[in-house]
Design a protein around this motif. Structure first.
Motif, PDB file in Angstrom:
ATOM      1  N   TRP A   7       4.318  -8.205  28.767  1.00 16.57           N
ATOM      2  CA  TRP A   7       3.430  -9.019  29.583  1.00 16.57           C
ATOM      3  C   TRP A   7       4.095 -10.345  29.889  1.00 16.57           C
ATOM      4  N   THR A   8       4.118 -10.693  31.151  1.00 19.24           N
ATOM      5  CA  THR A   8       4.657 -11.990  31.539  1.00 19.24           C
ATOM      6  C   THR A   8       3.576 -12.726  32.286  1.00 19.24           C
ATOM      7  N   GLY A   9       3.463 -13.958  32.011  1.00 18.86           N
ATOM      8  CA  GLY A   9       2.425 -14.723  32.674  1.00 18.86           C
ATOM      9  C   GLY A   9       2.528 -16.182  32.316  1.00 18.86           C
ATOM     10  N   LYS A  10       1.395 -16.817  32.333  1.00 23.83           N
ATOM     11  CA  LYS A  10       1.330 -18.238  32.091  1.00 23.83           C
ATOM     12  C   LYS A  10       1.711 -18.569  30.651  1.00 23.83           C
ATOM     13  N   LYS A  11       2.589 -19.512  30.504  1.00 25.09           N
ATOM     14  CA  LYS A  11       3.033 -19.867  29.168  1.00 25.09           C
ATOM     15  C   LYS A  11       2.241 -21.042  28.590  1.00 25.09           C
TER      16      LYS A  11
END
Length: 53
Positions: A7-11
């Protein structure tokens, strides 16, 4: 075969102040819409009563 991606998204987290402002805008919009609807229903009711007499 497809390799599942992580999952990649807001850090960073969203600023809580922005969330609160969004809630306030949503409530304001709902109240304005409710009052407009109520006013419209009252106008229709008054119009129908005047029309009958």
């Amino acid at each position: 075969m497809m390799i599942p991606k992580s999952w990649t998204g807001k850090k960073t987290q969203t600023n809580p102040e922005f969330k609160e402002k969004h809630k306030q805008r949503k409530i304001k919009k709902a109240l304005i819409n409710y009052l407009k609807t109520q006013d419209w229903e009252l106008e229709v009711y008054n119009y129908n009563n005047k029309k009958e007499t």
